[in-house]
Every structure is written in structure tokens, then in C-alpha cells.
Motif scaffolding. Sequence first.
Motif, PDB file in Angstrom:
ATOM      1  N   GLU A  62       0.809  -1.221   0.000  1.00 45.74           N
ATOM      2  CA  GLU A  62       0.000   0.000   0.000  1.00 45.74           C
ATOM      3  C   GLU A  62       0.844   1.275   0.000  1.00 45.74           C
ATOM      4  OE1 GLU A  62      -3.060   0.055  -0.538  1.00 45.74           O
ATOM      5  OE2 GLU A  62      -3.801  -1.943  -0.027  1.00 45.74           O
ATOM      6  N   GLY A  63       2.135   1.140  -0.060  1.00 42.37           N
ATOM      7  CA  GLY A  63       2.972   2.342  -0.145  1.00 42.37           C
ATOM      8  C   GLY A  63       3.680   2.661   1.154  1.00 42.37           C
ATOM      9  N   GLN A  64       4.143   3.915   1.268  1.00 45.36           N
ATOM     10  CA  GLN A  64       4.998   4.275   2.396  1.00 45.36           C
ATOM     11  C   GLN A  64       4.300   5.051   3.501  1.00 45.36           C
ATOM     12  OE1 GLN A  64       7.798   5.712  -0.673  1.00 45.36           O
ATOM     13  NE2 GLN A  64       9.353   5.170   0.835  1.00 45.36           N
ATOM     14  N   ARG A  65       3.128   5.591   3.185  1.00 40.51           N
ATOM     15  CA  ARG A  65       2.376   6.287   4.234  1.00 40.51           C
ATOM     16  C   ARG A  65       1.137   5.485   4.554  1.00 40.51           C
ATOM     17  NH1 ARG A  65       2.330  12.796   3.360  1.00 40.51           N
ATOM     18  NH2 ARG A  65       4.577  12.955   3.048  1.00 40.51           N
ATOM     19  N   LEU A  66       1.055   5.020   5.771  1.00 45.53           N
ATOM     20  CA  LEU A  66      -0.067   4.159   6.139  1.00 45.53           C
ATOM     21  C   LEU A  66      -0.737   4.683   7.404  1.00 45.53           C
ATOM     22  CD1 LEU A  66       1.835   0.746   5.863  1.00 45.53           C
ATOM     23  CD2 LEU A  66       0.549   1.888   4.060  1.00 45.53           C
ATOM     24  N   THR A  67      -2.006   4.354   7.547  1.00 48.12           N
ATOM     25  CA  THR A  67      -2.678   4.641   8.810  1.00 48.12           C
ATOM     26  C   THR A  67      -3.582   3.471   9.144  1.00 48.12           C
ATOM     27  OG1 THR A  67      -4.016   6.228  10.056  1.00 48.12           O
ATOM     28  CG2 THR A  67      -4.540   6.006   7.727  1.00 48.12           C
ATOM     29  N   ASN A  68      -3.719   3.178  10.431  1.00 54.36           N
ATOM     30  CA  ASN A  68      -4.510   2.008  10.800  1.00 54.36           C
ATOM     31  C   ASN A  68      -5.008   2.099  12.245  1.00 54.36           C
ATOM     32  OD1 ASN A  68      -2.181   1.607  12.245  1.00 54.36           O
ATOM     33  ND2 ASN A  68      -1.861  -0.497  11.616  1.00 54.36           N
ATOM     34  N   ILE A  69      -5.919   1.178  12.543  1.00 51.49           N
ATOM     35  CA  ILE A  69      -6.325   0.995  13.938  1.00 51.49           C
ATOM     36  C   ILE A  69      -6.069  -0.471  14.239  1.00 51.49           C
ATOM     37  CG2 ILE A  69      -8.227   1.104  15.577  1.00 51.49           C
ATOM     38  CD1 ILE A  69      -9.389   3.322  13.700  1.00 51.49           C
ATOM     39  N   GLN A  70      -5.045  -0.707  15.031  1.00 54.10           N
ATOM     40  CA  GLN A  70      -4.597  -2.077  15.267  1.00 54.10           C
ATOM     41  C   GLN A  70      -5.103  -2.575  16.611  1.00 54.10           C
ATOM     42  OE1 GLN A  70      -2.767  -4.376  13.373  1.00 54.10           O
ATOM     43  NE2 GLN A  70      -3.343  -5.680  15.116  1.00 54.10           N
ATOM     44  N   ARG A  71      -5.695  -3.743  16.604  1.00 54.46           N
ATOM     45  CA  ARG A  71      -6.075  -4.326  17.900  1.00 54.46           C
ATOM     46  C   ARG A  71      -4.835  -4.968  18.531  1.00 54.46           C
ATOM     47  NH1 ARG A  71      -8.609  -7.026  13.728  1.00 54.46           N
ATOM     48  NH2 ARG A  71      -8.446  -9.301  13.614  1.00 54.46           N
ATOM     49  N   CYS A  72      -4.665  -4.773  19.826  1.00 50.31           N
ATOM     50  CA  CYS A  72      -3.459  -5.226  20.519  1.00 50.31           C
ATOM     51  C   CYS A  72      -3.840  -5.937  21.812  1.00 50.31           C
ATOM     52  CB  CYS A  72      -2.584  -4.032  20.910  1.00 50.31           C
ATOM     53  SG  CYS A  72      -2.081  -3.002  19.543  1.00 50.31           S
ATOM     54  N   LEU A  73      -2.928  -6.749  22.281  1.00 52.56           N
ATOM     55  CA  LEU A  73      -3.121  -7.385  23.583  1.00 52.56           C
ATOM     56  C   LEU A  73      -1.808  -7.389  24.346  1.00 52.56           C
ATOM     57  CD1 LEU A  73      -5.504  -9.410  24.923  1.00 52.56           C
ATOM     58  CD2 LEU A  73      -3.520 -10.894  24.861  1.00 52.56           C
ATOM     59  N   ARG A  74      -1.838  -6.868  25.556  1.00 55.01           N
ATOM     60  CA  ARG A  74      -0.655  -6.909  26.413  1.00 55.01           C
ATOM     61  C   ARG A  74      -1.050  -7.497  27.755  1.00 55.01           C
ATOM     62  NH1 ARG A  74       1.987  -0.896  25.460  1.00 55.01           N
ATOM     63  NH2 ARG A  74       2.181  -1.145  23.208  1.00 55.01           N
ATOM     64  N   THR A  75      -0.264  -8.444  28.205  1.00 55.18           N
ATOM     65  CA  THR A  75      -0.595  -9.015  29.516  1.00 55.18           C
ATOM     66  C   THR A  75       0.444  -8.654  30.567  1.00 55.18           C
ATOM     67  OG1 THR A  75       0.427 -11.062  28.797  1.00 55.18           O
ATOM     68  CG2 THR A  75      -1.966 -10.954  28.676  1.00 55.18           C
ATOM     69  N   ASP A  76       1.473  -7.899  30.172  1.00 63.57           N
ATOM     70  CA  ASP A  76       2.493  -7.581  31.181  1.00 63.57           C
ATOM     71  C   ASP A  76       1.964  -6.650  32.276  1.00 63.57           C
ATOM     72  OD1 ASP A  76       2.367  -6.038  28.957  1.00 63.57           O
ATOM     73  OD2 ASP A  76       4.497  -5.611  28.797  1.00 63.57           O
ATOM     74  N   ASP A  77       0.913  -5.881  31.964  1.00 65.20           N
ATOM     75  CA  ASP A  77       0.354  -4.984  32.982  1.00 65.20           C
ATOM     76  C   ASP A  77      -0.900  -5.565  33.627  1.00 65.20           C
ATOM     77  OD1 ASP A  77       2.205  -3.020  32.407  1.00 65.20           O
ATOM     78  OD2 ASP A  77       0.963  -2.112  30.845  1.00 65.20           O
ATOM     79  N   ILE A  78      -1.070  -6.869  33.519  1.00 71.93           N
ATOM     80  CA  ILE A  78      -2.374  -7.446  33.894  1.00 71.93           C
ATOM     81  C   ILE A  78      -2.756  -7.150  35.348  1.00 71.93           C
ATOM     82  CG2 ILE A  78      -1.565  -9.764  34.590  1.00 71.93           C
ATOM     83  CD1 ILE A  78      -4.025 -10.800  32.898  1.00 71.93           C
ATOM     84  N   ASP A  79      -1.755  -7.038  36.218  1.00 71.25           N
ATOM     85  CA  ASP A  79      -2.103  -6.771  37.614  1.00 71.25           C
ATOM     86  C   ASP A  79      -2.575  -5.338  37.838  1.00 71.25           C
ATOM     87  OD1 ASP A  79      -1.836  -9.283  38.672  1.00 71.25           O
ATOM     88  OD2 ASP A  79       0.350  -9.104  38.790  1.00 71.25           O
ATOM     89  N   GLN A  80      -2.335  -4.486  36.851  1.00 70.89           N
ATOM     90  CA  GLN A  80      -2.824  -3.114  36.987  1.00 70.89           C
ATOM     91  C   GLN A  80      -4.222  -2.932  36.399  1.00 70.89           C
ATOM     92  OE1 GLN A  80       1.242  -2.302  36.042  1.00 70.89           O
ATOM     93  NE2 GLN A  80       0.757  -0.137  36.248  1.00 70.89           N
TER      94      GLN A  80
END
Length: 643
Positions: A62-80
Motif C-alpha cells: 500500500e505504499g509508504q504512508r499508512l494509517t490504521n487501527i490495530q487491535r493489541c493485547l498486552r498481559t504484562d500490565d495485567i495486575d494493573q
Amino acid sequence: MNSVELRQKYLKFFESRGHKIISSASLVPDELVELSGTQRVLFTTAGMHPLVPYLLGAPHLEGQRLTNIQRCLRTDDIDQVGDAVHNTFFEMLGNWSLGDPASPDGVGLGGYWKKETITWSYEFLVNELKLDPKRIYVSVFAGDKDAPFDEESFNIWVKLGMPKDRIFKYPKKDNWWGPVGETGPCGPDTEMFYDMDPKAAGPIDPSSDSNRFVEIWNDVFMQYDRKIKNEKLKMKNDSNASSVNYYYVPLKQKNVDTGMGMERMLMVLQNAPSVYETDVFLPLIKFLEKEVFVKFKYGREERVDKAFRITADHLRAAVFLINDGLKPGNKERQYVLRRLIRRAVLQKELWGEKKSKLGKVVSVVEGVYKGSYNFSVTNISNIIDEETRKAEVAVGAAMKIWRKIVETSGGPVFIPGRSLWGVGESVKRTFDAKIVFDLYQNYGLPIEITAELAREVGGKIDRGGALELFKKHQESSRKASQKTKGGLVVQTEQAAKLHTATHLLHQALRDILGHHVHQTGSHITEERLRFDFSHNEKLSDDQIKKVEESVNQKIKENLTVYKKTMPREEADRLGAIGLFDEKYGDLVNIYYIAGTEDMKSAFSKEFCGGPHATSTSELKSFNIIKEESAGSGIRRIYATISG
Ligand code: SER
């Protein structure tokens, strides 16, 4: 402004500045991503993760300029999770420059670099989202032995009108991002914070008061590739990262990676006390009020609110993970999903209606994300309900043990209902670290919950001792997982050659053993390749020899590695093998290894993200060093090349 409007506004803003909108990759990265050069991670933890191959120079369709909304998951902060701003699952709004365009001296002249990035961020915050400029604070990288103070970003902020006493200089620990693994693209960043309490006195360091300031956006300038000075030393010391020497080389391609946390921005826009009072969470909280924690109202009692928040967060994450194809189980990723559901069930057991069905949450989550995400898996709620049943057994067992411990300590007898415990003698006891750890280890009871339970009966836990045990346990499991998972797919010429050898091996195995052979895993280091494939029996010496000969023959023929982008259907028709994931859109990259450009004559054709050697002769020769089982129906080959 609600979540739907924010998503639209953001994408539109960057689209009108030349960015192509790309869709979110899966939360569960597949082998394709691994092959294309990313350290194997369990989940997509940041917007940059699926883009690593392109940040390292592979051309993006799609080229060099991109924009997106990425779903993410992090569990390192799970206790917070349960405080105002931490989530396991979250969305990251991002705009990206994949070295667009390479400016003459690399930095800052024209192109899309710091000035453009910071100016756009500021304009978006102030002009589009109408945030009060007086409440925006920023930080820039202070500089250290690896990289200088980011004066350029500092000056850009000053030019935009940011008073100097609202620009803070932080060290690498705070103002540096990446790499995702141990090596790879990284660089200084500039972070934006919003003051949630405009009446508070004067500008103070935003990192000193997490109640007053919310971090809302992070613009990362990827200028460096982090490398390991002494790979051998590192391997010997295994997980002992502190003894690893890193060094930083400028990236050929300078990239921009920005990430705005969706939930936190909604909290700011909706002037909410926490992310849980925004439009992506409120329907879930209402659902929990009505169906699960029926005896309680949200917003009255802190510890009950925490139960609401943890449950809402974890169930939302579970719905997205299952929708991305994951099932609860006992291995790695599956186990993370199991624990998320288990922690939610624990909250239900402690505070909620026993009979309530957590699976009902699925339609609520689907409602919140209607129009933004497709929920194509139809039985998510059944999976959650089934897992809930299993979890109830585990959590029930944990509670039984806990009650016994309390009762034998002379504490009160448990009475289910409004309060956790009936009135009785309080237990003036410190519960051993081992008890806390075992409840966690065997039943998934988090430390803070055990602490809470201990408080309920007038006792406390040996927190220090328990944390010590947790740390020990984490270290040993990290070591174990490093041994089995290995480290990186290193981005070097050597890795590219081994990657080409992997394709040759894959095809040779199919030719010699049959077409049932397909890749189930692949991992490349500087020294060797490792290839897992479906096959039921141990390979005979003769078969191993034949495979080696076939690969060496192709090396001798000095075939060229070609790359072609084509519609997926055409690639299928031409018999390309390998994995395919719809997230790459309709066009796919095929690498084929052939004597002429005619793909029909190719020895190997595979869907792949690269990188590869230019021709097979670079590999010089190929040698299988080991063949073994890698689980039922799966064989594993380790091989090296001499090139
Ligand atoms: N990679 C950076 C982050 O996750 C910016 O997108 O914060």
C-alpha cells in the motif's frame, strides 16, 4: 465524541495527508509474520508489530504512508487492570511513514519526519479533537551514550507554541520505543500527556502523577536498528539480559510509528474518570450489573468496581482473541486466554451471581464494535460458557482450599452472600508466601485477590516473599520458554539465505515424502534454520540424504529467487504453497525460485514476506544436522548452510 467518530476522524485526517488506510492484523500473529522477520511473540502487542518487515525495508503493497487501527493485547500490565487506564486488550490508532520519502541526508529535511509527525499530532489534538492546548504536556528523549538528546523534536514543540516548562526530558526507559524483540527497529519518541485536572497547581512533571496525567499519544522516530554485540555470550547466559551488550546502528530507512491509545483518548474526550466509563466499556459494565454482579451497582464501592472492571476487560479481550481463532487450552497463547477467562470467573465467584452466563457478553461486545470489526466466529459465547464451567471447578477448588486455610487458622467460617465472610474471630496471621504462590500457580488466584481475601478476615499476606517466589518462577519459565521458542529471526543477509534454504527444503520434502507435507513452524537464527512440518514417521537416513541432495542440486543450478505480487486467486492457481492470511488483502507476495522468470518453471513457489537471498548459489551447500519429532504428526529438521 464517541469511539466510532474518533476512529473515523483519525483515519480521515491521515488519509487526507496521503496515508493509505490498512486493516488491523490479527491479535494472534502467524508463521508468516515470523518468517518475515519478527521475533516470535505470543500476541500483537503494538501497532508496529505486524509492520516490522516493512519498517526494516520490505516494500509494503500500500505504499509508504499508512494509517490504521490495530487491535493489541498486552498481559504484562495485567495486575494493573482495574485501575483507571490499564487494559489487556486495546486499540491503537497509528500513522506510519515507512521511510517516506528517503530524505537526502536521512534526517529532517523534507519528507515525512519529525516536523510533519509532531505538527500533525498537535493539529489533530487541538483542531480536530478540540483538546485544550494548555492542558497538553510533552516529553522528549534526553539523550545517552547510544543516541543524543532529541533536540529536533524539542525545537519543533517550541515552535508549535509549547511552553518550555511543559516539555520534559526523559531517559531511554521512558522515551524510547522498541524493538519488539531484542533486536530490530527502535528509536527515540516524543510522548503527549493530557492534564485531567486543569485546576491543579502549575506545570509539574507528568510522569510524577499518573492520576492527574494520562499519556495519550506516542510518536516514535525509528532511526536505529538494535543489534547484539556478542550473540555467543548472550546464548551462554541465556535470559540474563543485563549481560547482553547492545549496540545501535542507524536504520537505512527512517520510519515514523505513532500510537494513540484508543481507550485513553476516549477517556479524555468523554471526560471520564477511567476508561471503563467510556462508550466502549459502559455497555459491558451495564451488562455485568444486570447479569453478573446483580447485588451491586457500579461506582459505589472501590473493590467491587475493580471486579466489574477486571471482568469487563478480560471478557472483552477473550471475545477478540476467540474471534481471531484462538481457543482456550494449556499451551502458550491458549493458556493466556484460559487465564483471562479464569480471572473473570473468579470475580464472578467472589461477587456475582453464580448461575450467570458470561458468554452472553459476546453480543454486547459485538454491539460496541459494530461497523468497526467483523465477528465471524459464530460460537464465541459457547466457547466462553464451556470454559467458564471448567474455570468454576478450578476457582471453586481454590476457594475451598482458602477457606480451609482460614478456618484452620481459627478464622471465621465462610458464609456465601453479600459479604464474603460471616462475622467471627479475625485471623491475626500473615499468610505464607507459599500459600499465596500455590493458589496462584494451581488455581490462577492473583496475588492481589489473595491479599484482599486475607484482609477480609483480618490477616495479611507475606507479599514480599510471594513476589520473590513469583520472580523466581518467572525467571525459570522465561528460560524454559527461551529454550523452546528460541530468540529471533535475525534480519541479516545470513538469515535471508537460510530463509531461501527453508523454501528449498520445504519443496524437497514435498517431492520426496509427498504432498501431505506442509510447514507447521519455522525459526531462523544466524547459525541455522529450523523447520517443522506435518509427517507421521521418522525420516530414514536415505530420505534425509535424498532431501539434502535435492536442495544441494538446486543450489548448484544457481536458480534465481524472484518475487511477484499477484492476486491471491492467481497464486493459488499457479500452485503456490504456504500460509495465507486475508489480512494481506487480495494481493499477495509470492517468492519463487526458478531458472527463468517464467513462474511455471519454478522449483518452489511460496506465499511469503521475505527477505531472501538473490540466488541459490549464495547458499553454497546445505546440510541437515538433526531430524526429530516435534509433537504428534510433526517432524522437525535443523539444517545449516555453508554460504
Ligand atoms: N509503538 C509505539 C507504542 O506502542 C507507538 O505506536 O507506543
